[in-house]
Design a protein around this motif. Structure first.
Motif, short mmCIF file in Angstrom:
data_model
loop_
_atom_site.label_atom_id
_atom_site.label_comp_id
_atom_site.label_asym_id
_atom_site.label_seq_id
_atom_site.Cartn_x
_atom_site.Cartn_y
_atom_site.Cartn_z
N ALA A 28 -20.15 -31.84 -1.93
CA ALA A 28 -19.24 -32.03 -3.07
C ALA A 28 -19.62 -33.29 -3.85
N ALA A 29 -20.00 -34.36 -3.13
CA ALA A 29 -20.35 -35.61 -3.81
C ALA A 29 -21.61 -35.43 -4.66
N SER A 30 -22.57 -34.70 -4.12
CA SER A 30 -23.79 -34.46 -4.89
C SER A 30 -23.51 -33.64 -6.13
N ILE A 31 -22.72 -32.60 -5.96
CA ILE A 31 -22.42 -31.73 -7.10
C ILE A 31 -21.64 -32.51 -8.16
N ALA A 32 -20.74 -33.37 -7.72
CA ALA A 32 -19.97 -34.17 -8.69
C ALA A 32 -20.90 -35.07 -9.49
N GLU A 33 -21.92 -35.61 -8.84
CA GLU A 33 -22.86 -36.49 -9.55
C GLU A 33 -23.73 -35.68 -10.52
N ILE A 34 -24.12 -34.49 -10.10
CA ILE A 34 -24.91 -33.63 -11.02
C ILE A 34 -24.05 -33.28 -12.23
N ARG A 35 -22.78 -32.99 -11.98
CA ARG A 35 -21.85 -32.65 -13.06
C ARG A 35 -21.76 -33.80 -14.08
N ARG A 36 -21.62 -35.03 -13.57
CA ARG A 36 -21.53 -36.19 -14.46
C ARG A 36 -22.83 -36.37 -15.24
N ALA A 37 -23.95 -36.15 -14.56
CA ALA A 37 -25.25 -36.30 -15.23
C ALA A 37 -25.39 -35.30 -16.38
N LEU A 38 -24.95 -34.07 -16.13
CA LEU A 38 -25.06 -33.04 -17.17
C LEU A 38 -24.15 -33.38 -18.35
N LEU A 39 -22.93 -33.81 -18.05
CA LEU A 39 -21.99 -34.16 -19.13
C LEU A 39 -22.50 -35.35 -19.92
N ASP A 40 -23.04 -36.35 -19.22
CA ASP A 40 -23.56 -37.54 -19.91
C ASP A 40 -24.76 -37.18 -20.78
N ALA A 41 -25.47 -36.10 -20.42
CA ALA A 41 -26.62 -35.67 -21.23
C ALA A 41 -26.18 -34.77 -22.38
N ASP A 42 -24.85 -34.58 -22.54
CA ASP A 42 -24.31 -33.77 -23.64
C ASP A 42 -24.36 -32.26 -23.42
N VAL A 43 -24.60 -31.84 -22.18
CA VAL A 43 -24.52 -30.39 -21.92
C VAL A 43 -23.05 -29.99 -22.14
N ALA A 44 -22.83 -28.85 -22.80
CA ALA A 44 -21.47 -28.46 -23.18
C ALA A 44 -20.59 -28.21 -21.96
N LEU A 45 -19.34 -28.60 -22.07
CA LEU A 45 -18.42 -28.53 -20.94
C LEU A 45 -18.32 -27.15 -20.28
N PRO A 46 -18.14 -26.06 -21.05
CA PRO A 46 -18.04 -24.75 -20.38
C PRO A 46 -19.30 -24.40 -19.59
N VAL A 47 -20.44 -24.87 -20.10
CA VAL A 47 -21.71 -24.59 -19.41
C VAL A 47 -21.77 -25.38 -18.11
N VAL A 48 -21.31 -26.64 -18.17
CA VAL A 48 -21.30 -27.49 -16.97
C VAL A 48 -20.34 -26.91 -15.94
N ARG A 49 -19.19 -26.46 -16.41
CA ARG A 49 -18.19 -25.87 -15.49
C ARG A 49 -18.75 -24.66 -14.77
N ASP A 50 -19.35 -23.79 -15.54
CA ASP A 50 -19.93 -22.57 -14.98
C ASP A 50 -21.02 -22.92 -13.97
N PHE A 51 -21.87 -23.87 -14.37
CA PHE A 51 -22.99 -24.27 -13.52
C PHE A 51 -22.48 -24.86 -12.20
N THR A 52 -21.54 -25.81 -12.29
CA THR A 52 -21.10 -26.49 -11.05
C THR A 52 -20.32 -25.53 -10.16
N ALA A 53 -19.52 -24.65 -10.78
CA ALA A 53 -18.74 -23.71 -9.95
C ALA A 53 -19.69 -22.80 -9.17
N THR A 54 -20.74 -22.34 -9.83
CA THR A 54 -21.67 -21.43 -9.15
C THR A 54 -22.46 -22.16 -8.07
N VAL A 55 -22.92 -23.38 -8.41
CA VAL A 55 -23.68 -24.13 -7.39
C VAL A 55 -22.78 -24.42 -6.18
N ARG A 56 -21.55 -24.81 -6.47
CA ARG A 56 -20.62 -25.14 -5.38
C ARG A 56 -20.40 -23.91 -4.48
#
Ligand code: GDP
Length: 298
Positions: A28-56
């Motif tokens: 969970a900690a790793s995925i949370a960090e990947i999520r923050r990295a994607l958001l900080d890089a401007d990846v769109a929120l729905p895309v980040v949500r979909d990505f992290t939910a699937t990876v999780r």
């Protein structure tokens, strides 16, 4: 362009390396960090949500906890899911059964369409085609001349508006350009169109009119990867106003965050087909989602 994103994702997954079993909290900690990295890089929120939910979901399945090397397993899942949001398998240009194949370029002013026309023309020529570039951008001063210069540099013929060729009317120029290609046996026509600095109804209508006049086999939406968060809004506006079959990411050589451009395929459901990586005619490549994912996860 994705150096920071890449560093952070790699740091997040490498913190799992060298461990035997992974706890749910580690994952969970790793995925949370990947999520923050994607958001900080401007990846769109729905895309980040979909990505992290699937990876999780995939990461907490038995496959990971039972694996000999759980960190490697997570890297594999992250790679596969990054590839998926970047559009999955590479799609080839769909060539018309009866030439000429018509490829229309659409996008905002400054996105890199005219430059791309030359790159695409050269790429097609190198692949054995006989392309013709059509100068239907009559909005921007010098756009026609710019396309002529670009065509000359690429060694590709250009159809420009001249008296009798519909000066001032981009739809007529596009139509005549395609007719000219048919008469002169050019087998692919690349139609450059006008862009505005922002989305406006007149621009969309003009692009839609050109589309209706030339009935393109492919419409490529060109997006400047440096424009940040606006990429998704712009892509949606073009998807609705003109429609497109593929995406070209331009200026991938820049040092902006670029994540919004990475969202375009996922948001619009259309594949990224090419990438522009500089101002020169050769700074151009097919876009392969899996290779881009590998580059990010290097
Ligand atoms: P258009 O208005 O969409 O036709 O955009 P242009 O093709 O005229 O490009 C706008 C500017 O961006 C020009 O100065 C190009 O040289 C530059 N440009 C286009 N593609 C790239 C690219 O991939 N990388 C970089 N660094 N510059 C580019």
């Amino acid at each position: 362009m994705f150096a920071t994103l890449s560093d952070r994702i790699n740091a997040a997954v490498s913190s799992l390396r060298g461990r035997g079993r992974l706890s749910d909290a580690d994952i969970a900690a790793s995925i949370a960090e990947i999520r923050r990295a994607l958001l900080d890089a401007d990846v769109a929120l729905p895309v980040v949500r979909d990505f992290t939910a699937t990876v999780r979901e995939r990461a907490t399945e038995a496959e990971v906890s039972k694996a000999l090397n759980p960190a490697q397993q997570i890297v594999k899942i992250v790679h596969e899911e990054l590839t998926r949001i970047l559009g999955g398998a590479t799609r080839e240009i769909s060539f018309a059964k009866r030439p000429p194949t018509v490829i229309m370029l659409a996008g905002l002013q400054g996105a890199g369409k005219t430059t791309l026309a030359g790159k695409l023309g050269k790429w097609l020529k190198d692949a054995g085609h006989t392309p013709l570039l059509v100068a239907s951008d009559l909005q921007r001063p010098n756009a026609v001349q710019q396309l002529e210069i670009v065509g000359k540099g690429a060694g590709v013929a250009v159809f420009s508006p001249e008296p009798g060729n519909g000066v001032g009317d981009p739809v007529a120029v596009a139509r005549r350009g395609v007719a000219h290609a048919r008469e002169q046996f050019y087998d692919v026509v690349v139609v450059d169109t006008a862009g505005r600095l922002g989305i406006d109804a007149e621009l969309m209508q003009q692009a839609a009119d050109i589309r209706d006049a030339v009935n393109p086999d492919e419409t490529l939406f060109v997006i400047d990867a440096m424009i940040g968060q606006d990429a998704v809004t712009t892509a949606n506006a073009f998807a609705e106003g003109v429609g497109f079959t593929g995406v070209v990411l331009s200026k991938l050589d820049g040092d902006a965050r670029g994540g919004a451009a990475l969202s375009v395929s996922s948001v619009t459901g259309k594949p990224v087909m090419f990438a522009s990586t500089g101002e020169k005619v050769g700074d151009f490549e097919r876009f392969h989602a899996d290779r881009m994912a590998s580059r990010i996860l290097d």
